[in-house]
Design a protein around this motif. Structure first.
Motif, PDB file in Angstrom:
ATOM      1  N   VAL A  31       0.837  -1.201   0.000  1.00 49.25           N
ATOM      2  CA  VAL A  31       0.000   0.000   0.000  1.00 49.25           C
ATOM      3  C   VAL A  31       0.872   1.251   0.000  1.00 49.25           C
ATOM      4  CG1 VAL A  31      -1.644   1.329   1.385  1.00 49.25           C
ATOM      5  CG2 VAL A  31      -1.992  -1.115   1.046  1.00 49.25           C
ATOM      6  N   LYS A  32       1.923   1.249   0.811  1.00 48.82           N
ATOM      7  CA  LYS A  32       2.804   2.415   0.914  1.00 48.82           C
ATOM      8  C   LYS A  32       3.480   2.710  -0.426  1.00 48.82           C
ATOM      9  CE  LYS A  32       6.243   1.767   3.620  1.00 48.82           C
ATOM     10  NZ  LYS A  32       7.225   1.679   4.699  1.00 48.82           N
ATOM     11  N   TYR A  33       4.112   1.701  -1.024  1.00 46.11           N
ATOM     12  CA  TYR A  33       4.818   1.920  -2.281  1.00 46.11           C
ATOM     13  C   TYR A  33       3.858   2.099  -3.447  1.00 46.11           C
ATOM     14  CZ  TYR A  33       8.993   0.756   0.333  1.00 46.11           C
ATOM     15  OH  TYR A  33      10.004   0.754   1.248  1.00 46.11           O
ATOM     16  N   GLY A  34       2.720   1.469  -3.395  1.00 43.99           N
ATOM     17  CA  GLY A  34       1.714   1.664  -4.433  1.00 43.99           C
ATOM     18  C   GLY A  34       1.174   3.079  -4.435  1.00 43.99           C
ATOM     19  N   THR A  35       0.934   3.620  -3.256  1.00 46.66           N
ATOM     20  CA  THR A  35       0.467   5.000  -3.141  1.00 46.66           C
ATOM     21  C   THR A  35       1.527   5.966  -3.653  1.00 46.66           C
ATOM     22  OG1 THR A  35      -0.907   4.414  -1.250  1.00 46.66           O
ATOM     23  CG2 THR A  35      -0.384   6.750  -1.535  1.00 46.66           C
ATOM     24  N   ALA A  36       2.784   5.720  -3.291  1.00 44.02           N
ATOM     25  CA  ALA A  36       3.873   6.571  -3.770  1.00 44.02           C
ATOM     26  C   ALA A  36       3.982   6.502  -5.293  1.00 44.02           C
ATOM     27  CB  ALA A  36       5.186   6.161  -3.116  1.00 44.02           C
ATOM     28  N   ALA A  37       3.812   5.338  -5.870  1.00 46.70           N
ATOM     29  CA  ALA A  37       3.891   5.193  -7.321  1.00 46.70           C
ATOM     30  C   ALA A  37       2.763   5.955  -8.013  1.00 46.70           C
ATOM     31  CB  ALA A  37       3.841   3.713  -7.705  1.00 46.70           C
ATOM     32  N   VAL A  38       1.567   5.877  -7.472  1.00 44.11           N
ATOM     33  CA  VAL A  38       0.437   6.597  -8.070  1.00 44.11           C
ATOM     34  C   VAL A  38       0.661   8.097  -7.970  1.00 44.11           C
ATOM     35  CG1 VAL A  38      -2.025   7.106  -7.801  1.00 44.11           C
ATOM     36  CG2 VAL A  38      -1.223   4.743  -7.754  1.00 44.11           C
ATOM     37  N   ILE A  39       1.152   8.580  -6.843  1.00 47.92           N
ATOM     38  CA  ILE A  39       1.443  10.010  -6.691  1.00 47.92           C
ATOM     39  C   ILE A  39       2.501  10.442  -7.699  1.00 47.92           C
ATOM     40  CG2 ILE A  39       2.461  11.713  -5.134  1.00 47.92           C
ATOM     41  CD1 ILE A  39       1.003  10.235  -2.844  1.00 47.92           C
ATOM     42  N   PHE A  40       3.538   9.608  -7.870  1.00 52.01           N
ATOM     43  CA  PHE A  40       4.588   9.924  -8.840  1.00 52.01           C
ATOM     44  C   PHE A  40       4.030   9.994 -10.254  1.00 52.01           C
ATOM     45  CE2 PHE A  40       7.832   8.416 -11.843  1.00 52.01           C
ATOM     46  CZ  PHE A  40       8.768   9.419 -11.678  1.00 52.01           C
ATOM     47  N   ILE A  41       3.200   9.031 -10.630  1.00 53.55           N
ATOM     48  CA  ILE A  41       2.617   9.016 -11.976  1.00 53.55           C
ATOM     49  C   ILE A  41       1.739  10.239 -12.201  1.00 53.55           C
ATOM     50  CG2 ILE A  41       0.959   7.792 -13.452  1.00 53.55           C
ATOM     51  CD1 ILE A  41       2.125   5.174 -12.250  1.00 53.55           C
ATOM     52  N   VAL A  42       0.917  10.594 -11.234  1.00 57.68           N
ATOM     53  CA  VAL A  42       0.051  11.761 -11.375  1.00 57.68           C
ATOM     54  C   VAL A  42       0.882  13.034 -11.467  1.00 57.68           C
ATOM     55  CG1 VAL A  42      -1.715  13.139 -10.203  1.00 57.68           C
ATOM     56  CG2 VAL A  42      -1.942  10.660 -10.308  1.00 57.68           C
ATOM     57  N   ALA A  43       1.963  13.133 -10.699  1.00 61.08           N
ATOM     58  CA  ALA A  43       2.831  14.309 -10.768  1.00 61.08           C
ATOM     59  C   ALA A  43       3.493  14.404 -12.137  1.00 61.08           C
ATOM     60  CB  ALA A  43       3.879  14.248  -9.669  1.00 61.08           C
ATOM     61  N   MET A  44       3.960  13.287 -12.667  1.00 61.23           N
ATOM     62  CA  MET A  44       4.587  13.294 -13.990  1.00 61.23           C
ATOM     63  C   MET A  44       3.569  13.659 -15.078  1.00 61.23           C
ATOM     64  SD  MET A  44       7.794  12.775 -13.703  1.00 61.23           S
ATOM     65  CE  MET A  44       7.757  13.678 -12.151  1.00 61.23           C
ATOM     66  N   MET A  45       2.342  13.189 -14.917  1.00 61.05           N
ATOM     67  CA  MET A  45       1.301  13.568 -15.872  1.00 61.05           C
ATOM     68  C   MET A  45       1.023  15.056 -15.801  1.00 61.05           C
ATOM     69  SD  MET A  45      -1.338  10.368 -15.451  1.00 61.05           S
ATOM     70  CE  MET A  45      -2.602  11.114 -16.442  1.00 61.05           C
ATOM     71  N   ALA A  46       1.026  15.617 -14.614  1.00 59.62           N
ATOM     72  CA  ALA A  46       0.778  17.058 -14.460  1.00 59.62           C
ATOM     73  C   ALA A  46       1.896  17.876 -15.090  1.00 59.62           C
ATOM     74  CB  ALA A  46       0.638  17.404 -12.979  1.00 59.62           C
ATOM     75  N   ILE A  47       3.122  17.378 -15.010  1.00 62.53           N
ATOM     76  CA  ILE A  47       4.259  18.113 -15.566  1.00 62.53           C
ATOM     77  C   ILE A  47       4.295  18.000 -17.099  1.00 62.53           C
ATOM     78  CG2 ILE A  47       6.782  18.143 -15.711  1.00 62.53           C
ATOM     79  CD1 ILE A  47       6.773  17.290 -12.720  1.00 62.53           C
ATOM     80  N   PHE A  48       4.191  16.782 -17.615  1.00 65.83           N
ATOM     81  CA  PHE A  48       4.432  16.559 -19.035  1.00 65.83           C
ATOM     82  C   PHE A  48       3.190  16.635 -19.924  1.00 65.83           C
ATOM     83  CE2 PHE A  48       8.081  14.381 -17.024  1.00 65.83           C
ATOM     84  CZ  PHE A  48       9.089  15.132 -17.632  1.00 65.83           C
ATOM     85  N   LEU A  49       2.031  16.587 -19.366  1.00 64.77           N
ATOM     86  CA  LEU A  49       0.835  16.629 -20.190  1.00 64.77           C
ATOM     87  C   LEU A  49       0.142  17.991 -20.180  1.00 64.77           C
ATOM     88  CD1 LEU A  49      -0.728  13.134 -19.451  1.00 64.77           C
ATOM     89  CD2 LEU A  49       0.606  13.834 -21.435  1.00 64.77           C
ATOM     90  N   THR A  50       0.797  18.993 -19.628  1.00 66.78           N
ATOM     91  CA  THR A  50       0.171  20.336 -19.637  1.00 66.78           C
ATOM     92  C   THR A  50       0.885  21.249 -20.599  1.00 66.78           C
ATOM     93  OG1 THR A  50       1.542  21.028 -17.773  1.00 66.78           O
ATOM     94  CG2 THR A  50      -0.658  20.206 -17.272  1.00 66.78           C
TER      95      THR A  50
END
Length: 50
Positions: A31-50
């Motif tokens: 759960v801990k690492y899965g949550t961190a991975a989802v946060i990382f993916i969403v952050a990368m999407m916010a950076i590169f898809l805008t």
């Protein structure tokens, strides 16, 4: 009527508490690492898809 003086799982044979605790620890890590991975993916999407 059935007696309800004792909780059945505390007296049942075959309970493997070390295995239970190991499984729980693994779940918490997942759960801990899965949550961190989802946060990382969403952050990368916010950076590169805008």
């Amino acid at each position: 009527m059935a007696e309800h003086n004792e909780v059945a799982y505390t007296t049942a044979d075959g309970n493997d508490y070390p295995a239970h605790e190991q499984t729980y620890e693994g779940f918490i890590k997942l759960v801990k690492y899965g949550t961190a991975a989802v946060i990382f993916i969403v952050a990368m999407m916010a950076i590169f898809l805008t």
